[in-house]
Design a protein around this motif. Structure first.
Motif, PDB file in Angstrom:
ATOM      1  N   SER A   1       0.883  -1.148  -0.010  1.00 48.59           N
ATOM      2  CA  SER A   1       0.328  -0.320  -0.007  1.00 48.59           C
ATOM      3  C   SER A   1       1.018   0.911   0.538  1.00 48.59           C
ATOM      4  O   SER A   1       0.199   2.684  -0.225  1.00 48.59           O
ATOM      5  N   SER A   2       1.751   1.327   0.550  1.00 44.97           N
ATOM      6  CA  SER A   2       3.399   2.498   0.425  1.00 44.97           C
ATOM      7  C   SER A   2       3.529   2.430  -0.844  1.00 44.97           C
ATOM      8  O   SER A   2       3.761   2.442  -2.395  1.00 44.97           O
ATOM      9  N   LYS A   3       3.805   3.706  -1.410  1.00 40.63           N
ATOM     10  CA  LYS A   3       3.893   4.744  -2.381  1.00 40.63           C
ATOM     11  C   LYS A   3       6.143   4.706  -2.183  1.00 40.63           C
ATOM     12  O   LYS A   3       6.616   5.161  -1.496  1.00 40.63           O
ATOM     13  N   VAL A   4       6.576   4.706  -4.147  1.00 47.06           N
ATOM     14  CA  VAL A   4       7.964   4.381  -3.780  1.00 47.06           C
ATOM     15  C   VAL A   4       8.712   5.808  -5.437  1.00 47.06           C
ATOM     16  O   VAL A   4       7.253   6.094  -5.565  1.00 47.06           O
ATOM     17  N   ILE A   5       8.802   6.375  -4.554  1.00 47.87           N
ATOM     18  CA  ILE A   5       9.901   7.528  -6.046  1.00 47.87           C
ATOM     19  C   ILE A   5      10.938   6.890  -6.858  1.00 47.87           C
ATOM     20  O   ILE A   5      11.129   6.780  -6.236  1.00 47.87           O
ATOM     21  N   LYS A   6      10.543   6.411  -7.992  1.00 52.22           N
ATOM     22  CA  LYS A   6      11.824   5.827  -8.315  1.00 52.22           C
ATOM     23  C   LYS A   6      12.728   6.940  -9.408  1.00 52.22           C
ATOM     24  O   LYS A   6      11.960   8.083  -9.260  1.00 52.22           O
ATOM     25  N   LEU A   7      13.865   6.647  -8.467  1.00 53.30           N
ATOM     26  CA  LEU A   7      14.728   7.075  -8.603  1.00 53.30           C
ATOM     27  C   LEU A   7      15.354   8.030 -10.896  1.00 53.30           C
ATOM     28  O   LEU A   7      15.610   9.189 -10.095  1.00 53.30           O
ATOM     29  N   ASP A   8      14.842   7.549 -10.752  1.00 49.63           N
ATOM     30  CA  ASP A   8      14.713   7.428 -12.492  1.00 49.63           C
ATOM     31  C   ASP A   8      13.838   8.889 -12.326  1.00 49.63           C
ATOM     32  O   ASP A   8      13.913   9.851 -13.663  1.00 49.63           O
ATOM     33  N   SER A   9      12.855   8.780 -12.269  1.00 53.95           N
ATOM     34  CA  SER A   9      12.169  10.083 -12.139  1.00 53.95           C
ATOM     35  C   SER A   9      13.050  11.206 -11.775  1.00 53.95           C
ATOM     36  O   SER A   9      12.384  12.664 -12.393  1.00 53.95           O
ATOM     37  N   VAL A  10      13.970  11.255 -10.422  1.00 54.33           N
ATOM     38  CA  VAL A  10      14.258  12.290  -9.982  1.00 54.33           C
ATOM     39  C   VAL A  10      15.896  12.322 -10.844  1.00 54.33           C
ATOM     40  O   VAL A  10      15.148  14.261 -11.761  1.00 54.33           O
ATOM     41  N   ARG A  11      16.175  11.945 -11.888  1.00 49.00           N
ATOM     42  CA  ARG A  11      17.043  12.019 -12.843  1.00 49.00           C
ATOM     43  C   ARG A  11      16.520  12.384 -13.793  1.00 49.00           C
ATOM     44  O   ARG A  11      17.335  13.452 -14.688  1.00 49.00           O
TER      45      ARG A  11
END
Length: 182
Positions: free
Chosen positions: A24-34
Motif C-alpha cells: 500500500s506504500s508508494k515510492v518515487i523512482k530514482l529515474d524520475s528524479v534524474r
C-alpha cells in the motif's frame, strides 16, 4: 509542492510516486528524479529521511526544508486550510515532526517555522531554494570526470530490491504507522 510546481513550472516539477510492488506504500523512482534534473528543474519530493540519505549517497544533494510546526493547534489549522478533507491526526503529525527534528536534523538544509500567518512560509521556502541554488557544490576532480553510474558501481552497490526507489512519507497511512525506522 503543488503551489511551487503550478506557479513556477519552469523551475519545479513534482516527482510522481508509484505503488510499491504489492504494497500500500508508494515510492518515487530514482529515474524520475534524474529525468527532472535533466530538464534543469528541481524535483519536488515528499520522502523519508532514509531516502534523503540515499540521494546524498547518489550525489544529488537535495535541498531539505524542514517545516517546523509551532504546535498541534497550528498543524490542525494549517491542515484545515490546505487539506480540509484530510483525516490525519494533528497529535500524531506533531509527534512525528518532533521526532524527526530530534533524530534527523543533520539532514536538514534549513528549518522553517510555520508560526505566523499568511504565505510568509511559502516565500521563505523560495528564498531558501534560491540561496542554496546559488552556492557552489564541491566535489573531487575525479568525480567530476567520471560518470555517476560508473563511480557508484565501484562502491558498494545497493541491493536489487531497493535500487532505484525512494520511499515516500506521504502514502495513505503514513500518520498511523510508526516511522522510527525511516
Amino acid at each position: 509542492m503543488q503551489k511551487l510546481s503550478t506557479e513556477l513550472p519552469e523551475l519545479f516539477e513534482i516527482a510522481l510516486s508509484v505503488p510499491r510492488d504489492g504494497a500500500s506504500s508508494k515510492v518515487i523512482k530514482l529515474d524520475s528524479v534524474r529525468q527532472i534534473a535533466k530538464k534543469d528543474k528541481h524535483a519536488l519530493l515528499d520522502i523519508t529521511p532514509s531516502a534523503v540519505e540515499r540521494l546524498n549517497y547518489m550525489q544529488y544533494y537535495p535541498v531539505v526544508v524542514f517545516c517546523e510546526p509551532e504546535s498541534r493547534q497550528g498543524i490542525k489549522a494549517m491542515r484545515q486550510w490546505l487539506a480540509p478533507n484530510s483525516r490525519k491526526s494533528s497529535r500524531r503529525l506533531y509527534a512525528q515532526a518532533s521526532k524527526m527534528k530530534k533524530h534527523c536534523s543533520h539532514l536538514f538544509t534549513a528549518t522553517l517555522s510555520l508560526s505566523g500567518s499568511g504565505n510568509a512560509w511559502y516565500e521563505a521556502i523560495k528564498d531558501i531554494i534560491r540561496a542554496q541554488q546559488s552556492k557552489p557544490v564541491w566535489m573531487a576532480a575525479e568525480q567530476a570526470d567520471a560518470a555517476m553510474e560508473d563511480s557508484l558501481d565501484l562502491l558498494n552497490p545497493p541491493s536489487r530490491a531497493a535500487s532505484g526507489y525512494l520511499t515516500c512519507d506521504s502514502h495513505a497511512n503514513s500518520d498511523y504507522e510508526d516511522t522510527d525506522g525511516e
